[in-house]
Design an enzyme around this catalytic site. Sequence first.
Site, PDB file in Angstrom:
ATOM      1  N   CYS A  43       5.271   2.392  15.345  1.00  6.01           N
ATOM      2  CA  CYS A  43       4.258   2.774  14.351  1.00  6.01           C
ATOM      3  C   CYS A  43       4.727   2.483  12.930  1.00  6.01           C
ATOM      4  O   CYS A  43       4.022   1.849  12.149  1.00  6.01           O
ATOM      5  CB  CYS A  43       3.927   4.258  14.496  1.00  6.01           C
ATOM      6  SG  CYS A  43       2.883   4.847  13.180  1.00  6.01           S
ATOM      7  N   CYS A  48       1.392   0.450  13.168  1.00  3.58           N
ATOM      8  CA  CYS A  48       0.329   1.059  12.350  1.00  3.58           C
ATOM      9  C   CYS A  48       0.558   0.961  10.842  1.00  3.58           C
ATOM     10  O   CYS A  48      -0.346   0.558  10.100  1.00  3.58           O
ATOM     11  CB  CYS A  48       0.195   2.541  12.681  1.00  3.58           C
ATOM     12  SG  CYS A  48       0.400   2.943  14.402  1.00  3.58           S
ATOM     13  N   LYS A  51       0.856  -2.640   9.393  1.00  2.00           N
ATOM     14  CA  LYS A  51      -0.469  -3.244   9.650  1.00  2.00           C
ATOM     15  C   LYS A  51      -1.499  -2.753   8.637  1.00  2.00           C
ATOM     16  O   LYS A  51      -2.254  -3.527   8.057  1.00  2.00           O
ATOM     17  CB  LYS A  51      -0.869  -2.913  11.094  1.00  2.00           C
ATOM     18  CG  LYS A  51      -2.204  -3.374  11.590  1.00  2.00           C
ATOM     19  CD  LYS A  51      -3.377  -2.470  11.304  1.00  2.00           C
ATOM     20  CE  LYS A  51      -3.288  -1.043  11.753  1.00  2.00           C
ATOM     21  NZ  LYS A  51      -3.440  -0.806  13.154  1.00  2.00           N
ATOM     22  N   TYR A 178      -7.227  -4.488  20.290  1.00  2.00           N
ATOM     23  CA  TYR A 178      -6.950  -3.922  18.962  1.00  2.00           C
ATOM     24  C   TYR A 178      -6.176  -4.907  18.076  1.00  2.00           C
ATOM     25  O   TYR A 178      -6.561  -5.200  16.951  1.00  2.00           O
ATOM     26  CB  TYR A 178      -6.024  -2.711  19.100  1.00  2.00           C
ATOM     27  CG  TYR A 178      -6.580  -1.432  19.628  1.00  2.00           C
ATOM     28  CD1 TYR A 178      -6.761  -0.351  18.786  1.00  2.00           C
ATOM     29  CD2 TYR A 178      -6.859  -1.251  20.974  1.00  2.00           C
ATOM     30  CE1 TYR A 178      -7.203   0.875  19.257  1.00  2.00           C
ATOM     31  CE2 TYR A 178      -7.301  -0.035  21.460  1.00  2.00           C
ATOM     32  CZ  TYR A 178      -7.472   1.019  20.594  1.00  2.00           C
ATOM     33  OH  TYR A 178      -7.896   2.221  21.065  1.00  2.00           O
ATOM     34  N   GLU A 182      -7.535  -6.884  14.824  1.00  2.00           N
ATOM     35  CA  GLU A 182      -7.052  -6.424  13.516  1.00  2.00           C
ATOM     36  C   GLU A 182      -6.365  -7.566  12.765  1.00  2.00           C
ATOM     37  O   GLU A 182      -6.618  -7.787  11.574  1.00  2.00           O
ATOM     38  CB  GLU A 182      -6.079  -5.248  13.695  1.00  2.00           C
ATOM     39  CG  GLU A 182      -6.794  -3.988  14.161  1.00  2.00           C
ATOM     40  CD  GLU A 182      -5.873  -2.771  14.305  1.00  2.00           C
ATOM     41  OE1 GLU A 182      -6.397  -1.663  14.362  1.00  2.00           O
ATOM     42  OE2 GLU A 182      -4.636  -2.934  14.371  1.00  2.00           O
ATOM     43  N   HIS A 450     -25.080  13.111  -0.453  1.00  2.00           N
ATOM     44  CA  HIS A 450     -25.809  11.939  -0.914  1.00  2.00           C
ATOM     45  C   HIS A 450     -25.277  11.440  -2.250  1.00  2.00           C
ATOM     46  O   HIS A 450     -24.907  12.258  -3.096  1.00  2.00           O
ATOM     47  CB  HIS A 450     -27.290  12.336  -1.075  1.00  2.00           C
ATOM     48  CG  HIS A 450     -28.157  11.195  -1.444  1.00  2.00           C
ATOM     49  ND1 HIS A 450     -28.474  10.174  -0.570  1.00  2.00           N
ATOM     50  CD2 HIS A 450     -28.772  10.892  -2.620  1.00  2.00           C
ATOM     51  CE1 HIS A 450     -29.257   9.311  -1.184  1.00  2.00           C
ATOM     52  NE2 HIS A 450     -29.456   9.718  -2.428  1.00  2.00           N
ATOM     53  N   GLU A 455     -23.751  10.173   5.414  1.00  2.00           N
ATOM     54  CA  GLU A 455     -24.943  11.031   5.513  1.00  2.00           C
ATOM     55  C   GLU A 455     -25.877  10.573   6.634  1.00  2.00           C
ATOM     56  O   GLU A 455     -26.654  11.350   7.171  1.00  2.00           O
ATOM     57  CB  GLU A 455     -25.697  11.102   4.183  1.00  2.00           C
ATOM     58  CG  GLU A 455     -26.375   9.828   3.750  1.00  2.00           C
ATOM     59  CD  GLU A 455     -27.088   9.977   2.402  1.00  2.00           C
ATOM     60  OE1 GLU A 455     -27.945  10.858   2.288  1.00  2.00           O
ATOM     61  OE2 GLU A 455     -26.766   9.206   1.483  1.00  2.00           O
TER      62      GLU A 455
HETATM   63  P1  NDP Z   1      -5.120  -4.403  24.343  1.00  2.00           P
HETATM   64  O1  NDP Z   1      -4.855  -3.980  25.726  1.00  2.00           O
HETATM   65  O2  NDP Z   1      -5.982  -3.605  23.459  1.00  2.00           O
HETATM   66  O3  NDP Z   1      -5.717  -5.878  24.364  1.00  2.00           O
HETATM   67  C1  NDP Z   1      -5.115  -6.923  25.057  1.00  2.00           C
HETATM   68  C2  NDP Z   1      -6.030  -8.113  24.984  1.00  2.00           C
HETATM   69  O4  NDP Z   1      -5.399  -9.247  25.516  1.00  2.00           O
HETATM   70  C3  NDP Z   1      -7.322  -7.902  25.758  1.00  2.00           C
HETATM   71  O5  NDP Z   1      -8.360  -8.503  25.026  1.00  2.00           O
HETATM   72  C4  NDP Z   1      -7.038  -8.651  27.058  1.00  2.00           C
HETATM   73  O6  NDP Z   1      -8.196  -9.150  27.654  1.00  2.00           O
HETATM   74  C5  NDP Z   1      -6.204  -9.795  26.545  1.00  2.00           C
HETATM   75  N1  NDP Z   1      -5.310 -10.362  27.532  1.00  2.00           N
HETATM   76  C6  NDP Z   1      -4.449  -9.715  28.352  1.00  2.00           C
HETATM   77  N2  NDP Z   1      -3.767 -10.601  29.108  1.00  2.00           N
HETATM   78  C7  NDP Z   1      -4.197 -11.836  28.756  1.00  2.00           C
HETATM   79  C8  NDP Z   1      -3.896 -13.151  29.173  1.00  2.00           C
HETATM   80  N3  NDP Z   1      -2.979 -13.377  30.108  1.00  2.00           N
HETATM   81  N4  NDP Z   1      -4.542 -14.166  28.595  1.00  2.00           N
HETATM   82  C9  NDP Z   1      -5.470 -13.940  27.643  1.00  2.00           C
HETATM   83  N5  NDP Z   1      -5.820 -12.731  27.207  1.00  2.00           N
HETATM   84  C10 NDP Z   1      -5.185 -11.675  27.757  1.00  2.00           C
HETATM   85  O7  NDP Z   1      -3.671  -4.643  23.736  1.00  2.00           O
HETATM   86  P2  NDP Z   1      -3.172  -4.841  22.257  1.00  2.00           P
HETATM   87  O8  NDP Z   1      -1.947  -5.663  22.437  1.00  2.00           O
HETATM   88  O9  NDP Z   1      -4.229  -5.342  21.354  1.00  2.00           O
HETATM   89  O10 NDP Z   1      -2.808  -3.366  21.826  1.00  2.00           O
HETATM   90  C11 NDP Z   1      -1.963  -2.569  22.653  1.00  2.00           C
HETATM   91  C12 NDP Z   1      -2.226  -1.110  22.455  1.00  2.00           C
HETATM   92  O11 NDP Z   1      -1.712  -0.721  21.203  1.00  2.00           O
HETATM   93  C13 NDP Z   1      -3.693  -0.715  22.416  1.00  2.00           C
HETATM   94  O12 NDP Z   1      -4.208  -0.475  23.693  1.00  2.00           O
HETATM   95  C14 NDP Z   1      -3.679   0.513  21.578  1.00  2.00           C
HETATM   96  O13 NDP Z   1      -3.481   1.608  22.416  1.00  2.00           O
HETATM   97  C15 NDP Z   1      -2.489   0.318  20.669  1.00  2.00           C
HETATM   98  N6  NDP Z   1      -2.926  -0.045  19.314  1.00  2.00           N
HETATM   99  C16 NDP Z   1      -3.702   0.817  18.615  1.00  2.00           C
HETATM  100  C17 NDP Z   1      -4.146   0.494  17.349  1.00  2.00           C
HETATM  101  C18 NDP Z   1      -5.023   1.436  16.616  1.00  2.00           C
HETATM  102  O14 NDP Z   1      -5.087   2.602  16.981  1.00  2.00           O
HETATM  103  N7  NDP Z   1      -5.731   0.989  15.583  1.00  2.00           N
HETATM  104  C19 NDP Z   1      -3.771  -0.757  16.712  1.00  2.00           C
HETATM  105  C20 NDP Z   1      -2.969  -1.600  17.535  1.00  2.00           C
HETATM  106  C21 NDP Z   1      -2.568  -1.240  18.780  1.00  2.00           C
HETATM  107  P3  NDP Z   1      -9.136  -8.237  28.612  1.00  2.00           P
HETATM  108  O15 NDP Z   1      -9.988  -7.418  27.692  1.00  2.00           O
HETATM  109  O16 NDP Z   1      -9.925  -9.246  29.376  1.00  2.00           O
HETATM  110  O17 NDP Z   1      -8.218  -7.437  29.461  1.00  2.00           O
END
Ligand code: NDP
Length: 467
Positions: A43, A48, A51, A178, A182, A450, A455
């Site tokens: 984080c 976080c 980022k 995510y 982002e 407002h 709102e």
């Molecule tokens: P996520 O699990 O959110 O997303 C992973 C993405 O990668 C999905 O779109 C998935 O597709 C895709 N993917 C997985 N494997 C492959 C592959 N082999 N080829 C192509 N695409 C693939 O993971 P993140 O890495 O974005 O984030 C990890 C975690 O970190 C989040 O789940 C969250 O809990 C936390 N996080 C939270 C944030 C916040 O609160 N703002 C910010 C950043 C991270 P598909 O959808 O088809 O599975």
Amino acid sequence: MNFDYDLFVIGGGSGGVRAARIAAQEAQAKVAIAEMSRYGGTCVIRGCVPKKLMVFASSFSRVPNEADAYGWDLAARGFNWAHFSDKLGSELDRLESVYCSFLQNAGVQSFNERATIIDPHTVELDSGKRFTASYILIATGGHPQRPDIPNADLALVSDDLFKLNCLPKTILIVGGGYIACEFAGILNGLGVRVTQFYRGSQILRGFDLEARELIADQMKGAGVELHLETNVKSLEPKTISENLSDQTAIPPPPTPFKVMTTSGDELEFEAVLFATGRSPNTAMMGLEKAGVERGQRGEIKVDAFSQTNIPSIFAIGDVTNRVNLTPVAIREAMAFVETVFKSNPTAVDHQLIPSAVFTQPELGTIGLSEEVAQQQEKIEVYATSFAPMRSAFADQPDRAMMKLVVSQSTRKVLGCTIVGPAAAEIIQLAGVAIKMGATKEDFDRTVAVHPTMAEEMVTMRFPTRIA
Ligand code: NDP
């Protein structure tokens, strides 16, 4: 038996540091903690915090245009990555030292080394020192995972983005979660030409569909070249000497690639970022030897009190792959201390957790999406979409949306989704009401503030859909 410590924590991220500090400070436990990288963990050091600072940095690219509409004449002389990156580095150093002083002030013994588990009450540090403890808490977090394709190891993952010495001119971001979404917004705002591939039909799977569509449209409108149903088939690294934004960078700039796509195209990028999910950090920790059970993704299996199958070993945070969010790891840490050191067994409540995705525009959400709610019961949907006042005045094409999903039978708000400026801030407070079980009528009888965006949450009178 006499142990060296009451508690030995492995991992100095948000969850581990909180547990160590509170156990020492509030329960007078004798505590040690080991961290092999930097205190603050994902984080603070690679997630976080940096980022969000990058989101702020990127948001300034919009300011000159908007300010112009409001009568200002701001000369935009461009973004200086080196300046920002230096300042970011100092800020992260400062935050890390705050974490370390929290531990020191609480009387926690810190070790800057990797720790492995030898048996249910013993850990060994890389230096060979062994310590015993009544309880061991594993809070080692997770790490980015790359897809299993040749040369993927040469591409960037999110950890690398905070250490770049120069920004590439073009980048391919793979993933639709995510982190991918982002960073697509951040890098686009910082002037990088961003292409994003997502293998599915719409980014941000799992969130409200209308919100996902709106965010995707706005990202495309802002310049992100988003390709849905598209993935990387293969990657060919190009020579490092070509296409570099800054030849003097140390460490070396990202590897440029020729990318073959699943749609049959061949494209070139100065950098490729895999944001394809994260895996728990459980490798080579001695878990097998100690008999700690793991799940299919390598995560440590725990019960509602974060206890593993070995009674003296607990685990919290991303390493357990429950809800992978910093504030959840912190809650799990507090519950662990209550349970183990304050004789107050406390299970963590993982229901109705508000969260935000710092896309541009931002997404804030709690509870059920419309799609999930309507599979569970009869619902009413109250939704509105509008141009936020500030950007409408500046002729910007921004749109915001708000949605309340309401149970027909109980009138309770089952879910709330917000897309637009300050969505993360708004959802934090909407979350209080929804967690308390607020009904639609409770929202209705709250007077609007407002003129604000929020709102709209209390002025949506008629359902848009009944399902
Ligand atoms: P996520 O699990 O959110 O997303 C992973 C993405 O990668 C999905 O779109 C998935 O597709 C895709 N993917 C997985 N494997 C492959 C592959 N082999 N080829 C192509 N695409 C693939 O993971 P993140 O890495 O974005 O984030 C990890 C975690 O970190 C989040 O789940 C969250 O809990 C936390 N996080 C939270 C944030 C916040 O609160 N703002 C910010 C950043 C991270 P598909 O959808 O088809 O599975």
